[in-house]
Design a protein around this motif. Structure first.
Motif, mmCIF file in Angstrom:
data_model
loop_
_atom_site.group_PDB
_atom_site.id
_atom_site.type_symbol
_atom_site.label_atom_id
_atom_site.label_comp_id
_atom_site.label_asym_id
_atom_site.label_seq_id
_atom_site.Cartn_x
_atom_site.Cartn_y
_atom_site.Cartn_z
ATOM 1 N N TYR A 139 -1.285 -43.902 3.842
ATOM 2 C CA TYR A 139 -1.520 -43.668 4.372
ATOM 3 C C TYR A 139 -0.553 -42.002 5.622
ATOM 4 C CZ TYR A 139 1.109 -44.631 9.344
ATOM 5 O OH TYR A 139 1.452 -44.899 10.438
ATOM 6 N N LEU A 140 0.464 -42.224 4.598
ATOM 7 C CA LEU A 140 1.329 -41.169 5.262
ATOM 8 C C LEU A 140 0.685 -39.811 5.108
ATOM 9 C CD1 LEU A 140 5.093 -41.654 4.112
ATOM 10 C CD2 LEU A 140 3.933 -42.170 5.997
ATOM 11 N N LEU A 141 -0.234 -39.626 3.819
ATOM 12 C CA LEU A 141 -1.106 -38.220 3.923
ATOM 13 C C LEU A 141 -1.996 -38.377 4.700
ATOM 14 C CD1 LEU A 141 -1.591 -36.097 2.312
ATOM 15 C CD2 LEU A 141 -2.816 -37.589 0.503
ATOM 16 N N GLY A 142 -2.984 -39.051 5.121
ATOM 17 C CA GLY A 142 -3.984 -39.067 6.042
ATOM 18 C C GLY A 142 -3.335 -38.677 7.524
ATOM 19 N N THR A 143 -1.971 -39.468 7.544
ATOM 20 C CA THR A 143 -1.011 -39.244 9.355
ATOM 21 C C THR A 143 -0.704 -37.829 9.235
ATOM 22 O OG1 THR A 143 -0.643 -41.436 9.085
ATOM 23 C CG2 THR A 143 0.611 -39.425 10.021
ATOM 24 N N SER A 144 -0.721 -36.962 7.925
ATOM 25 C CA SER A 144 0.064 -35.863 8.620
ATOM 26 C C SER A 144 -1.065 -34.745 8.148
ATOM 27 C CB SER A 144 0.962 -35.733 6.840
ATOM 28 O OG SER A 144 1.506 -34.348 6.833
ATOM 29 N N LEU A 145 -2.333 -35.683 8.096
ATOM 30 C CA LEU A 145 -3.373 -34.610 7.577
ATOM 31 C C LEU A 145 -4.257 -34.780 9.245
ATOM 32 C CD1 LEU A 145 -4.591 -34.841 3.904
ATOM 33 C CD2 LEU A 145 -3.481 -32.525 4.812
ATOM 34 N N TYR A 146 -4.408 -35.651 9.386
ATOM 35 C CA TYR A 146 -5.428 -35.959 10.401
ATOM 36 C C TYR A 146 -3.967 -36.665 12.076
ATOM 37 C CZ TYR A 146 -8.306 -34.604 6.608
ATOM 38 O OH TYR A 146 -9.215 -33.691 6.399
ATOM 39 N N ASN A 147 -4.045 -38.157 11.467
ATOM 40 C CA ASN A 147 -3.557 -38.899 12.185
ATOM 41 C C ASN A 147 -3.734 -40.312 11.926
ATOM 42 O OD1 ASN A 147 -6.129 -40.467 12.705
ATOM 43 N ND2 ASN A 147 -6.991 -39.030 13.997
ATOM 44 N N ARG A 148 -2.281 -41.099 12.540
ATOM 45 C CA ARG A 148 -2.033 -42.648 12.281
ATOM 46 C C ARG A 148 -3.353 -43.371 11.564
ATOM 47 N NH1 ARG A 148 1.991 -44.640 15.673
ATOM 48 N NH2 ARG A 148 1.705 -46.776 15.016
ATOM 49 N N ARG A 149 -4.786 -43.117 12.536
ATOM 50 C CA ARG A 149 -6.276 -43.815 13.033
ATOM 51 C C ARG A 149 -6.750 -43.982 11.332
ATOM 52 N NH1 ARG A 149 -9.344 -44.777 17.219
ATOM 53 N NH2 ARG A 149 -11.060 -45.659 16.024
ATOM 54 N N THR A 150 -6.460 -42.228 11.229
ATOM 55 C CA THR A 150 -7.373 -42.390 9.628
ATOM 56 C C THR A 150 -6.074 -42.436 8.190
ATOM 57 O OG1 THR A 150 -8.323 -40.079 11.140
ATOM 58 C CG2 THR A 150 -8.008 -39.826 8.497
ATOM 59 N N GLY A 151 -5.118 -42.400 8.474
ATOM 60 C CA GLY A 151 -3.847 -42.817 7.815
ATOM 61 C C GLY A 151 -4.397 -44.178 6.739
ATOM 62 N N THR A 357 -13.690 -38.464 -2.476
ATOM 63 C CA THR A 357 -15.161 -39.308 -2.150
ATOM 64 C C THR A 357 -14.732 -40.192 -0.672
ATOM 65 O OG1 THR A 357 -13.740 -41.210 -3.921
ATOM 66 C CG2 THR A 357 -15.596 -38.993 -4.304
ATOM 67 N N LEU A 358 -12.973 -40.551 -0.491
ATOM 68 C CA LEU A 358 -12.929 -41.917 0.219
ATOM 69 C C LEU A 358 -12.738 -40.435 1.828
ATOM 70 C CD1 LEU A 358 -10.420 -44.090 -1.561
ATOM 71 C CD2 LEU A 358 -12.577 -44.036 -1.280
ATOM 72 N N LEU A 359 -12.844 -39.660 2.148
ATOM 73 C CA LEU A 359 -11.987 -38.649 2.912
ATOM 74 C C LEU A 359 -13.154 -38.980 3.660
ATOM 75 C CD1 LEU A 359 -10.003 -36.818 3.722
ATOM 76 C CD2 LEU A 359 -10.531 -35.184 2.802
ATOM 77 N N PRO A 360 -14.245 -38.578 3.610
ATOM 78 C CA PRO A 360 -15.310 -38.778 5.212
ATOM 79 C C PRO A 360 -15.746 -40.216 5.931
ATOM 80 C CG PRO A 360 -16.451 -37.787 2.989
ATOM 81 C CD PRO A 360 -15.111 -38.331 2.666
ATOM 82 N N ALA A 361 -15.200 -41.432 5.018
ATOM 83 C CA ALA A 361 -15.432 -42.542 5.302
ATOM 84 C C ALA A 361 -13.956 -42.176 6.786
ATOM 85 C CB ALA A 361 -15.955 -43.668 4.898
ATOM 86 N N ALA A 362 -12.965 -41.757 5.948
ATOM 87 C CA ALA A 362 -11.509 -42.548 6.401
ATOM 88 C C ALA A 362 -11.297 -41.336 7.822
ATOM 89 C CB ALA A 362 -10.844 -41.726 6.009
ATOM 90 N N ILE A 363 -12.027 -40.181 7.615
ATOM 91 C CA ILE A 363 -12.295 -40.164 8.901
ATOM 92 C C ILE A 363 -12.821 -39.959 9.879
ATOM 93 C CG2 ILE A 363 -12.715 -37.062 9.548
ATOM 94 C CD1 ILE A 363 -12.436 -35.698 7.569
ATOM 95 N N ALA A 364 -14.286 -40.410 9.515
ATOM 96 C CA ALA A 364 -15.164 -40.941 10.778
ATOM 97 C C ALA A 364 -14.216 -42.492 11.785
ATOM 98 C CB ALA A 364 -16.672 -41.444 9.916
ATOM 99 N N ALA A 365 -14.315 -43.445 10.048
ATOM 100 C CA ALA A 365 -13.025 -44.247 10.638
ATOM 101 C C ALA A 365 -12.403 -43.966 11.699
ATOM 102 C CB ALA A 365 -12.390 -45.164 9.500
ATOM 103 N N GLY A 366 -11.362 -43.414 11.317
ATOM 104 C CA GLY A 366 -10.068 -42.400 12.684
ATOM 105 C C GLY A 366 -10.604 -41.844 14.084
ATOM 106 N N ARG A 367 -11.524 -41.126 13.561
ATOM 107 C CA ARG A 367 -12.404 -40.878 15.182
ATOM 108 C C ARG A 367 -13.084 -42.604 15.862
ATOM 109 N NH1 ARG A 367 -14.976 -35.659 13.066
ATOM 110 N NH2 ARG A 367 -12.554 -33.988 12.917
ATOM 111 N N ALA A 368 -14.042 -43.277 15.525
ATOM 112 C CA ALA A 368 -14.364 -44.722 16.150
ATOM 113 C C ALA A 368 -13.838 -44.910 16.276
ATOM 114 C CB ALA A 368 -15.694 -44.809 14.533
ATOM 115 N N ARG A 369 -14.568 -45.687 18.035
ATOM 116 C CA ARG A 369 -13.617 -46.964 18.234
ATOM 117 C C ARG A 369 -13.173 -48.095 17.184
ATOM 118 N NH1 ARG A 369 -18.743 -48.826 22.815
ATOM 119 N NH2 ARG A 369 -18.143 -46.723 23.880
ATOM 120 N N PRO A 370 -12.171 -48.550 17.414
ATOM 121 C CA PRO A 370 -11.506 -49.720 16.869
ATOM 122 C C PRO A 370 -12.510 -50.914 15.979
ATOM 123 C CG PRO A 370 -10.102 -48.517 18.686
ATOM 124 C CD PRO A 370 -11.231 -48.372 18.427
#
Length: 399
Positions: A139-151, A357-370
């Protein structure tokens, strides 16, 4: 995506790490949600194991299922230590033994056992605690690199991936991933002393710790280049961190070689016990070709599909130009998984900590509607949690 979000995904790591990330991550509330994701996924998957397990009471029930296969080797290292040489059968054939297993996880089991826990309970407890730390670290890694939702998405996707059941078992993946995620967070926030120690810990936990150490070396080189350009800090902390982490895997391999009296001992033991050797992907290609043309079991076919989908996802992630150290870690770790011969049904487990391998889905989820993100991750979770539970409770072979 707003300009602010775009800047956040591409800007270099801030010079001061911990406090700013803690605030960005929502402090205790944010971390608590990540921990809640871990707890919910573990309870759901263990419930599935109980539901699917139709073995006799003598099989040990749920606890027994969490202590099978490699868990026995880790427990032997923790309780009796490493042997002083090779192990051979009655015919003089070389066999696998405890020297194949890195010491990080068994040392933690031994520590918990030393303060009074039964070794088996300690083994499961260490895995659970470490896996909770891994979820928070992701969670902290995704937040640091992108945002909380991606984390949140990265943590949830990893904790529900196929074969994420290992995060509940007496296996080393949870410990390893906690160290790797922590190392990457520390490096991204320029906390070099922590990055070095966590990188060393990862390197002493699994062979793929070499990939983590290389990633830290890349992060250190990037930081040295920045320091020489801006002249605002000493170059030695990142260099020292990388050197410490890079020493981990070679140190253990050399130690095994000296203990046995053969510098190639670790590799020979791996090959003898588990058929593990690096053949540059020949066995993986042969497995995919045979399984997809002649395979008649759904588990082998599912493993083949997982390997293909993971490779495609990694390519998509690289096209998106992620943070270079994360990309290096993912590519090298995947190369080690796909490039080695061994049990095909262990490869999905080995892919769990890769992250790329999980990064594209995580980034897409971070940008999608909740709602879309939650429903998509939930669908993924239902399959992933059931798949891992099935492999442990029903499928008879090791993972």
């Amino acid at each position: 995506m707003s300009l602010t979000e775009e800047q956040k995904t591409s800007d270099p790591a801030p010079a001061s790490g911990g406090d700013s990330l803690w605030r960005t991550a929502g402090a205790w509330r944010g971390v608590g949600i990540a921990f809640g994701v871990y707890v919910v996924t573990r309870i759901a998957q263990l419930a599935m194991v109980v539901w699917l397990d139709h073995s006799t009471p003598h099989a040990g029930g749920l606890r027994g299922r969490l202590l099978v296969w490699d868990a026995g080797w880790f427990l032997k290292v923790a309780t009796t230590g490493y042997p002083h040489g090779y192990t051979e059968d009655m015919a003089g054939q070389l066999q696998g033994n405890e020297l194949a297993f890195f010491p990080g996880y068994p040392m933690l089991i031994k520590l918990f056992a030393f303060v009074g826990f039964d070794p088996r309970t300690a083994a499961i407890g260490v895995s659970w605690v470490a896996s909770a730390g891994a979820a928070i670290g992701l969670y902290l890694l995704g937040t640091s690199l992108y945002n909380r939702r991606t984390g949140y998405a990265l943590a949830a996707l990893c904790m529900t991936a196929p074969v994420s059941i290992v995060f509940s078992m007496a296996y080393s993946e949870g410990v390893f991933l906690a160290f790797v995620a922590g190392m990457l967070v520390a490096a991204h926030r320029r906390v070099w002393w922590a990055a070095g120690l966590l990188g060393l810990a990862a390197a002493l936990t699994r062979p793929t710790g070499a990939a983590a150490a290389l990633a830290l070396a890349v992060a250190a080189l990037m930081e040295v280049a920045r320091i020489r350009r801006e002249r605002d800090a000493s170059i030695w902390p990142p260099i020292a961190a990388a050197a410490v982490a890079l020493a981990g895997v070679p140190s253990f391999l050399i130690w095994v070689g000296n203990r046995v009296g053969d510098p190639t001992a670790w590799f020979r033991i791996q090959a003898a016990g588990w058929g593990t050797s690096f053949d540059y992907g020949t066995s993986t290609v042969n497995f995919l070709n045979t399984t997809l043309t002649l395979g008649d079991g759904w588990v082998p076919i599912s493993v083949a599909l997982i390997l293909i989908v993971a490779a495609v996802a990694a390519v998509i992630a690289l096209i998106g130009k992620p943070w270079l150290p994360l990309a290096v870690y993912g590519v090298v770790a995947m190369g080690l998984v796909y490039g080695q011969a061994g049990f095909y049904h262990s490869k999905p487990r080995l892919l769990v900590p890769v992250l790329l391998t999980l990064l594209p889905a995580a980034i897409a989820a971070g940008r999608a509607r909740p709602r879309v993100a939650v429903l998509s991750i939930a669908a993924w979770a239902v399959f992933g949690l059931w798949y891992g539970a099935y492999l442990v409770a029903v499928w008879p072979y090791t993972i």
